[in-house]
Design an enzyme around this catalytic site. Structure first.
Site, PDB file in Angstrom:
ATOM      1  N   MET A  58       5.268  23.028  -3.651  1.00 53.88           N
ATOM      2  CA  MET A  58       4.216  21.998  -4.137  1.00 53.88           C
ATOM      3  C   MET A  58       2.979  22.318  -2.939  1.00 53.88           C
ATOM      4  O   MET A  58       2.035  21.703  -2.989  1.00 53.88           O
ATOM      5  CB  MET A  58       4.256  20.634  -4.358  1.00 53.88           C
ATOM      6  CG  MET A  58       5.245  20.583  -5.482  1.00 53.88           C
ATOM      7  SD  MET A  58       5.128  18.962  -6.472  1.00 53.88           S
ATOM      8  CE  MET A  58       5.270  17.809  -5.170  1.00 53.88           C
ATOM      9  N   HIS A 106       5.071  23.224   5.450  1.00 54.60           N
ATOM     10  CA  HIS A 106       4.954  22.733   6.983  1.00 54.60           C
ATOM     11  C   HIS A 106       6.286  23.781   7.183  1.00 54.60           C
ATOM     12  O   HIS A 106       6.702  24.579   6.536  1.00 54.60           O
ATOM     13  CB  HIS A 106       5.812  21.410   7.039  1.00 54.60           C
ATOM     14  CG  HIS A 106       6.575  21.133   5.952  1.00 54.60           C
ATOM     15  ND1 HIS A 106       8.037  21.231   6.174  1.00 54.60           N
ATOM     16  CD2 HIS A 106       6.607  20.050   5.055  1.00 54.60           C
ATOM     17  CE1 HIS A 106       8.649  20.894   4.873  1.00 54.60           C
ATOM     18  NE2 HIS A 106       8.127  20.050   4.272  1.00 54.60           N
ATOM     19  N   HIS A 150       9.309  24.587   5.074  1.00 52.45           N
ATOM     20  CA  HIS A 150       9.073  25.619   3.904  1.00 52.45           C
ATOM     21  C   HIS A 150       8.982  26.886   4.461  1.00 52.45           C
ATOM     22  O   HIS A 150       9.510  27.905   4.013  1.00 52.45           O
ATOM     23  CB  HIS A 150       7.691  25.541   3.432  1.00 52.45           C
ATOM     24  CG  HIS A 150       7.392  24.315   2.577  1.00 52.45           C
ATOM     25  ND1 HIS A 150       6.701  23.100   2.858  1.00 52.45           N
ATOM     26  CD2 HIS A 150       7.940  23.727   1.258  1.00 52.45           C
ATOM     27  CE1 HIS A 150       6.795  22.217   2.017  1.00 52.45           C
ATOM     28  NE2 HIS A 150       7.475  22.560   1.252  1.00 52.45           N
ATOM     29  N   GLN A 190       5.701  15.636 -12.576  1.00 52.78           N
ATOM     30  CA  GLN A 190       6.851  15.107 -11.718  1.00 52.78           C
ATOM     31  C   GLN A 190       6.299  13.869 -11.029  1.00 52.78           C
ATOM     32  O   GLN A 190       7.006  13.190 -10.235  1.00 52.78           O
ATOM     33  CB  GLN A 190       7.729  16.219 -11.014  1.00 52.78           C
ATOM     34  CG  GLN A 190       6.721  16.650  -9.603  1.00 52.78           C
ATOM     35  CD  GLN A 190       7.596  17.831  -9.068  1.00 52.78           C
ATOM     36  OE1 GLN A 190       7.394  18.857  -9.705  1.00 52.78           O
ATOM     37  NE2 GLN A 190       7.922  17.328  -7.991  1.00 52.78           N
ATOM     38  N   ASP A 205      16.080  17.710  -0.722  1.00 52.47           N
ATOM     39  CA  ASP A 205      16.030  17.252  -1.960  1.00 52.47           C
ATOM     40  C   ASP A 205      17.652  17.373  -2.695  1.00 52.47           C
ATOM     41  O   ASP A 205      17.602  18.191  -3.661  1.00 52.47           O
ATOM     42  CB  ASP A 205      15.196  17.627  -2.655  1.00 52.47           C
ATOM     43  CG  ASP A 205      13.778  17.412  -2.278  1.00 52.47           C
ATOM     44  OD1 ASP A 205      13.351  16.126  -2.070  1.00 52.47           O
ATOM     45  OD2 ASP A 205      12.892  18.293  -1.625  1.00 52.47           O
TER      46      ASP A 205
HETATM   47  O1  PAF Z   1      10.674  20.306  -4.140  1.00 57.07           O
HETATM   48  C1  PAF Z   1       9.489  20.266  -4.577  1.00 57.07           C
HETATM   49  O2  PAF Z   1       8.640  20.782  -3.915  1.00 57.07           O
HETATM   50  C2  PAF Z   1       9.138  20.282  -6.063  1.00 57.07           C
HETATM   51  O3  PAF Z   1       9.899  19.713  -6.678  1.00 57.07           O
HETATM   52  C3  PAF Z   1       9.476  21.730  -6.705  1.00 57.07           C
HETATM   53  C4  PAF Z   1      10.703  22.264  -6.779  1.00 57.07           C
HETATM   54  C5  PAF Z   1       8.367  22.742  -6.326  1.00 57.07           C
HETATM   55  C6  PAF Z   1       8.812  21.694  -8.264  1.00 57.07           C
HETATM   56  O4  PAF Z   1       7.629  21.244  -8.611  1.00 57.07           O
END
Ligand code: PAF
Length: 281
Positions: free
Chosen positions: A30, A34, A37, A64, A153
Site C-alpha cells: 500500500m 520502508h 518493504h 480494507q 501480517d
Molecule cells: O499488506 C498490505 O500492505 C495490504 O494488505 C495488501 C496485501 C497490499 C493489500 O492491500
C-alpha cells in the site's frame, strides 16, 4: 538495465504482461515503503533470479479500511516509494487508481469465512474481505507466478494462502520473515503515527512477547505477555493470543507449530506483531 516500468492502469498491466515469458513475482504493497518493504522486494528478486521480473504494486486499498480507520490519512509518498522500488531492483510498479480497480457500483467481492473471523478480524470487520478482493484483483492484473507477503501480517498471509488454495490461483505464495528495527519493533508504515515517547515504549511489546515465549504452556505464555504489556504506559491491548500457525485456532498445547500474536494500541497507532511458538516434540 532497462528503466523501471510504470503501469498506471489494469489495461497497461495486461499489455505489459502479455509480452513476458519469464517468472513474474509480485510484491503487493500500500506504499509508504520502508526498509521492510525494500527487503521484500530484494527477496522477490532472489526468488525469480536475474532473468525474472519483479513487480511491485502500490495501491492504498479503500475496501480494507473500516469507516473509522485511516484511509484518507494513510501516507502516500509516491516519489519516495518509486525511488525505493528502483533502488531495491523492481522492474515494474503497478499504480492503479481507485476508479480503475473498483467500479462505482461494484457488487462482487472475494471473502474468506474461517480464518478471517479470528484475531484482527474481530476488531476489523470486513478488513480481510477487502484484502482478499484486492489481492485477487492484483493477481488477475499482473498474473504473477509468485507473490511475496511479509510474516508480520501473519493472519493475512494465512488467509491469502487459503484463498490461493481454494480458488486454485496458479501462484506460489512466498513468505518473508518480519523485518525489525534494531530495538525489535516490527517495521511498519503505521510506526510513523507514534510520538517520540510512544516510539521509545513500542519495542517493549516485542520484548514482552519474546520473554513470554520462553515459557512452555500457551496459557502461561499469553498470561505473562498480557501482564508485561499492560505495564507499558498508555498501551491498550486489543488481543494477545497463542494460535495454531495454520488454522489460527487457539493453541491448547505445543504439539503443533504456533504463533504468539498481539495487537496493541499505543496512542493513535494499532501495532500488530507475532512470533513463532515452535512445536515441542
Ligand atoms: O499488506 C498490505 O500492505 C495490504 O494488505 C495488501 C496485501 C497490499 C493489500 O492491500
Amino acid at each position: 538495465m532497462p528503466a523501471m516500468k510504470s503501469l498506471k492502469t489494469i489495461a497497461a498491466a495486461r499489455r505489459w504482461r502479455q509480452g513476458i515469458d519469464a517468472k513474474v513475482v509480485l510484491v503487493p504493497t500500500m506504499g509508504a515503503l520502508h526498509h521492510g518493504h525494500e527487503a521484500l522486494i530484494r527477496h522477490a528478486r532472489k526468488i525469480v533470479g536475474p532473468t525474472g521480473i519483479v513487480a511491485v504494486s502500490v495501491f492504498v486499498n479503500p475496501t480494507q479500511f473500516g469507516p473509522k480507520e485511516d484511509f484518507s490519512a494513510y501516507p502516500r509518498p509516491l516519489a519516495k516509494d518509486l525511488a525505493t522500488c528502483k533502488r531495491a531492483g523492481a522492474d515494474a510498479v503497478f499504480l492503479p487508481r481507485v476508479d480503475d480497480m473498483y467500479a462505482a457500483d461494484a457488487s462482487v467481492t472475494v471473502g474468506e469465512s474461517g480464518l478471517s473471523t479470528k484475531l484482527c478480524g474481530r476488531s476489523r470487520p470486513g478488513h480481510f474481505g477487502g484484502v482478499c478482493t484486492v489481492v485477487a484483483k492484483l493477481f488477475l492484473a499482473i498474473q504473477p507466478t509468485h507473490a511475496v507477503f511479509g510474516e508480520k501480517d501473519w493472519q493475512q498471509l494465512a488467509i491469502i494462502r487459503r484463498m490461493v488454495r481454494d480458488l486454485n490461483f496458479p501462484i506460489a505464495i512466498e513468505p518473508f520473515a518480519t523485518v525489525r528495527e534494531s530495538d525489535g519493533l516490527a517495521a511498519s508504515s503505521r510506526n510513523a503515527y507514534l510520538t517520540p515517547d510512544e516510539r521509545a515504549l513500542a519495542p517493549s511489546i516485542h520484548a514482552a512477547m519474546e520473554n513470554a515465549a520462553k515459557l512452555k504452556s500457551p496459557q502461561s505464555i499469553v498470561k505473562f505477555c498480557a501482564v508485561a504489556i499492560s505495564k507499558i504506559p498508555g498501551a491498550r491491548i486489543d488481543y494477545i493470543e497463542a494460535v495454531d500457525a495454520s488454522t489460527l485456532a487457539p493453541l491448547s498445547n505445543r504439539k503443533t507449530a504456533g504463533r504468539l500474536a498481539v495487537a496493541v494500541f499505543l496512542g493513535k497507532a494499532r501495532l500488530i506483531d507475532n512470533i513463532p511458538l515452535p512445536r515441542i516434540p
